[in-house]
Write a protein that holds these residues in place. Sequence first.
Motif, PDB file in Angstrom:
ATOM      1  N   ALA A 261       0.749  -1.547  -0.306  1.00  0.00           N
ATOM      2  CA  ALA A 261      -0.077   0.109  -0.196  1.00  0.00           C
ATOM      3  C   ALA A 261       0.870   1.498  -0.268  1.00  0.00           C
ATOM      4  CB  ALA A 261      -1.027  -0.145   1.091  1.00  0.00           C
ATOM      5  N   VAL A 262       2.106   1.371   0.872  1.00  0.00           N
ATOM      6  CA  VAL A 262       3.175   2.272   0.525  1.00  0.00           C
ATOM      7  C   VAL A 262       3.278   2.318  -0.289  1.00  0.00           C
ATOM      8  CG1 VAL A 262       2.437   2.609   3.405  1.00  0.00           C
ATOM      9  CG2 VAL A 262       4.582   1.491   2.255  1.00  0.00           C
ATOM     10  N   ILE A 263       4.057   1.303  -1.031  1.00  0.00           N
ATOM     11  CA  ILE A 263       4.893   2.184  -1.690  1.00  0.00           C
ATOM     12  C   ILE A 263       4.097   2.285  -3.099  1.00  0.00           C
ATOM     13  CG2 ILE A 263       5.936  -0.539  -4.116  1.00  0.00           C
ATOM     14  CD1 ILE A 263       6.930  -1.745  -1.558  1.00  0.00           C
ATOM     15  N   CYS A 264       2.823   1.572  -3.412  1.00  0.00           N
ATOM     16  CA  CYS A 264       1.668   2.090  -4.267  1.00  0.00           C
ATOM     17  C   CYS A 264       1.754   3.810  -4.720  1.00  0.00           C
ATOM     18  CB  CYS A 264       0.919   1.304  -4.304  1.00  0.00           C
ATOM     19  SG  CYS A 264       0.872  -0.559  -5.251  1.00  0.00           S
ATOM     20  N   SER A 265       1.310   3.748  -2.636  1.00  0.00           N
ATOM     21  CA  SER A 265       0.849   5.508  -3.071  1.00  0.00           C
ATOM     22  C   SER A 265       1.879   6.069  -3.276  1.00  0.00           C
ATOM     23  CB  SER A 265       0.324   5.545  -1.016  1.00  0.00           C
ATOM     24  OG  SER A 265       0.358   6.821  -1.066  1.00  0.00           O
TER      25      SER A 265
ATOM     26  N   ARG B 204       3.441  18.261  -6.325  1.00  0.00           N
ATOM     27  CA  ARG B 204       3.533  17.590  -6.220  1.00  0.00           C
ATOM     28  C   ARG B 204       5.007  17.167  -5.376  1.00  0.00           C
ATOM     29  NH1 ARG B 204       2.330  14.547 -11.529  1.00  0.00           N
ATOM     30  NH2 ARG B 204       3.156  13.030 -10.553  1.00  0.00           N
ATOM     31  N   GLY B 205       4.856  15.997  -4.424  1.00  0.00           N
ATOM     32  CA  GLY B 205       6.097  15.838  -4.340  1.00  0.00           C
ATOM     33  C   GLY B 205       6.852  14.913  -5.518  1.00  0.00           C
ATOM     34  N   GLY B 206       8.255  14.981  -5.165  1.00  0.00           N
ATOM     35  CA  GLY B 206       9.350  13.600  -5.668  1.00  0.00           C
ATOM     36  C   GLY B 206      10.272  12.983  -4.279  1.00  0.00           C
ATOM     37  N   SER B 207       9.735  13.150  -3.597  1.00  0.00           N
ATOM     38  CA  SER B 207      10.942  12.010  -2.427  1.00  0.00           C
ATOM     39  C   SER B 207       9.963  11.182  -2.639  1.00  0.00           C
ATOM     40  CB  SER B 207       9.952  12.730  -1.399  1.00  0.00           C
ATOM     41  OG  SER B 207      10.870  13.726  -0.743  1.00  0.00           O
ATOM     42  N   THR B 208      11.073   9.728  -2.424  1.00  0.00           N
ATOM     43  CA  THR B 208      11.075   8.650  -3.035  1.00  0.00           C
ATOM     44  C   THR B 208      11.082   8.233  -0.968  1.00  0.00           C
ATOM     45  OG1 THR B 208      13.240   8.408  -2.650  1.00  0.00           O
ATOM     46  CG2 THR B 208      12.554   8.607  -4.678  1.00  0.00           C
ATOM     47  N   ILE B 209      10.983   6.811  -1.293  1.00  0.00           N
ATOM     48  CA  ILE B 209      10.371   6.401   0.323  1.00  0.00           C
ATOM     49  C   ILE B 209      12.182   6.074   0.865  1.00  0.00           C
ATOM     50  CG2 ILE B 209      10.152   3.916   1.671  1.00  0.00           C
ATOM     51  CD1 ILE B 209       7.856   3.203  -0.672  1.00  0.00           C
ATOM     52  N   SER B 210      12.479   5.912   0.412  1.00  0.00           N
ATOM     53  CA  SER B 210      14.079   5.744   0.439  1.00  0.00           C
ATOM     54  C   SER B 210      15.079   7.401   1.418  1.00  0.00           C
ATOM     55  CB  SER B 210      15.402   5.793  -0.223  1.00  0.00           C
ATOM     56  OG  SER B 210      14.721   4.739  -0.662  1.00  0.00           O
ATOM     57  N   GLN B 211      14.266   8.356   0.482  1.00  0.00           N
ATOM     58  CA  GLN B 211      14.912  10.011   1.404  1.00  0.00           C
ATOM     59  C   GLN B 211      13.271  10.124   2.231  1.00  0.00           C
ATOM     60  OE1 GLN B 211      14.002  11.584  -3.235  1.00  0.00           O
ATOM     61  NE2 GLN B 211      15.585  12.911  -2.491  1.00  0.00           N
ATOM     62  N   GLN B 212      12.256   9.529   2.383  1.00  0.00           N
ATOM     63  CA  GLN B 212      11.211  10.118   3.314  1.00  0.00           C
ATOM     64  C   GLN B 212      11.749   9.408   4.566  1.00  0.00           C
ATOM     65  OE1 GLN B 212       7.612  10.038   2.597  1.00  0.00           O
ATOM     66  NE2 GLN B 212       7.319   9.858  -0.156  1.00  0.00           N
TER      67      GLN B 212
ATOM     68  N   ARG C 265      14.917  -3.509   3.993  1.00  0.00           N
ATOM     69  CA  ARG C 265      15.000  -2.676   5.330  1.00  0.00           C
ATOM     70  C   ARG C 265      15.261  -1.444   5.698  1.00  0.00           C
ATOM     71  NH1 ARG C 265      15.296  -2.747  11.100  1.00  0.00           N
ATOM     72  NH2 ARG C 265      16.996  -1.412  11.634  1.00  0.00           N
ATOM     73  N   ILE C 266      14.640  -0.714   4.100  1.00  0.00           N
ATOM     74  CA  ILE C 266      14.384   0.534   3.664  1.00  0.00           C
ATOM     75  C   ILE C 266      12.934   0.747   4.005  1.00  0.00           C
ATOM     76  CG2 ILE C 266      14.279   2.699   2.388  1.00  0.00           C
ATOM     77  CD1 ILE C 266      17.102   1.447   1.189  1.00  0.00           C
ATOM     78  N   LEU C 267      12.943  -0.058   3.756  1.00  0.00           N
ATOM     79  CA  LEU C 267      10.813  -0.271   3.716  1.00  0.00           C
ATOM     80  C   LEU C 267      10.438  -0.237   5.058  1.00  0.00           C
ATOM     81  CD1 LEU C 267       8.135   0.193   2.118  1.00  0.00           C
ATOM     82  CD2 LEU C 267       7.915  -2.155   1.476  1.00  0.00           C
ATOM     83  N   GLU C 268      11.457  -1.615   6.446  1.00  0.00           N
ATOM     84  CA  GLU C 268      10.887  -1.723   7.237  1.00  0.00           C
ATOM     85  C   GLU C 268      11.053  -0.515   8.110  1.00  0.00           C
ATOM     86  OE1 GLU C 268      11.780  -5.117  10.387  1.00  0.00           O
ATOM     87  OE2 GLU C 268      13.515  -4.510   9.131  1.00  0.00           O
TER      88      GLU C 268
ATOM     89  N   TRP D 129      -8.166   3.987  -5.261  1.00  0.00           N
ATOM     90  CA  TRP D 129      -7.245   3.915  -5.942  1.00  0.00           C
ATOM     91  C   TRP D 129      -5.819   3.275  -5.774  1.00  0.00           C
ATOM     92  CZ3 TRP D 129      -2.437   5.657  -5.878  1.00  0.00           C
ATOM     93  CH2 TRP D 129      -1.534   5.888  -6.925  1.00  0.00           C
ATOM     94  N   ILE D 130      -6.035   3.218  -4.839  1.00  0.00           N
ATOM     95  CA  ILE D 130      -4.154   2.401  -3.957  1.00  0.00           C
ATOM     96  C   ILE D 130      -4.360   0.820  -3.937  1.00  0.00           C
ATOM     97  CG2 ILE D 130      -2.867   1.729  -2.150  1.00  0.00           C
ATOM     98  CD1 ILE D 130      -3.585   4.902  -1.340  1.00  0.00           C
ATOM     99  N   VAL D 131      -5.175   0.907  -3.535  1.00  0.00           N
ATOM    100  CA  VAL D 131      -6.101  -1.279  -3.597  1.00  0.00           C
ATOM    101  C   VAL D 131      -6.171  -1.639  -5.352  1.00  0.00           C
ATOM    102  CG1 VAL D 131      -7.704  -2.975  -3.919  1.00  0.00           C
ATOM    103  CG2 VAL D 131      -7.043  -1.393  -1.573  1.00  0.00           C
ATOM    104  N   LYS D 132      -6.619  -0.629  -6.149  1.00  0.00           N
ATOM    105  CA  LYS D 132      -6.335  -0.912  -7.679  1.00  0.00           C
ATOM    106  C   LYS D 132      -4.772  -0.984  -8.096  1.00  0.00           C
ATOM    107  CE  LYS D 132     -10.366   0.615  -9.585  1.00  0.00           C
ATOM    108  NZ  LYS D 132     -11.409   1.895 -10.468  1.00  0.00           N
ATOM    109  N   GLN D 133      -4.003  -0.180  -7.972  1.00  0.00           N
ATOM    110  CA  GLN D 133      -2.775  -0.058  -8.390  1.00  0.00           C
ATOM    111  C   GLN D 133      -1.918  -1.253  -7.676  1.00  0.00           C
ATOM    112  OE1 GLN D 133      -1.234   1.728 -10.311  1.00  0.00           O
ATOM    113  NE2 GLN D 133      -3.446   2.867 -10.179  1.00  0.00           N
ATOM    114  N   MET D 134      -2.118  -1.097  -6.248  1.00  0.00           N
ATOM    115  CA  MET D 134      -2.122  -3.003  -5.234  1.00  0.00           C
ATOM    116  C   MET D 134      -2.237  -3.626  -6.332  1.00  0.00           C
ATOM    117  SD  MET D 134      -2.534  -1.314  -1.555  1.00  0.00           S
ATOM    118  CE  MET D 134      -2.519  -3.657  -0.770  1.00  0.00           C
TER     119      MET D 134
END
Length: 230
Positions: free
Chosen positions: A70-74, A104-112, A146-149, A212-217
Amino acid sequence: MKKLIRFIFKILFWFVVSSFLVVLIYKYIPVYITPLMVIRSFENSEHNMPKAWEHDWASMDQISSSMQKAVICSEDQNFLKHNGVDFKAVEKAYTANQKGKRIRGGSTISQQTAKNVFLWPARSWLRKGLETYFTVIIELCWSKERILEVYLNSIEMGNGIYGCEAAAQFWFKKTAYKLTAYEAAAIAAILPNPRVYKASPASAYIQKRKVWIVKQMNYFGPLRFENNEK
């Protein structure tokens, strides 16, 4: 002048050494506290609000795959492909902002993750530069898993709610492991402004985002991590 240069060099040297050391330590141990948690606590104190925060570390095997997807798709659908910075997303965000559209932001999960764990939330060129620096380090030292965790355990998911375990308990009275796809999507949907939006009961806007997120998942398919041994 030579003494000043040596002094600056020593500061930079020890900053690099200490930052790498902290990143390596966090590769193996849970992150129980972040600068954001402390800052929010002081902000609440100034407004006569409770200073405590809700945060329970959950390892990856205690977090549902739905919450992970969910967080990746969002937030960052190219998370498994980029090396920390998604230049295409940055370009799209810049173009949208130049046209006067909704920012809109362009920050990745790694950056966040780098920002949440090591830095402060206020926007500045200094913080953005350090964010990029720490993003490079965690991409070098940590696996994507690990980054996602760490991201899922440090992100703000409500007012005083940090991490998906505390969020699952707060919003749906269950553990993060038992979150359904729609519940996980509801939590992911509030991430742009978790202190204002509510995962439950969801507003019309959050409900639309959730669908929308569930569809992306579903389009995303199974979540597979590669090259986890770093």
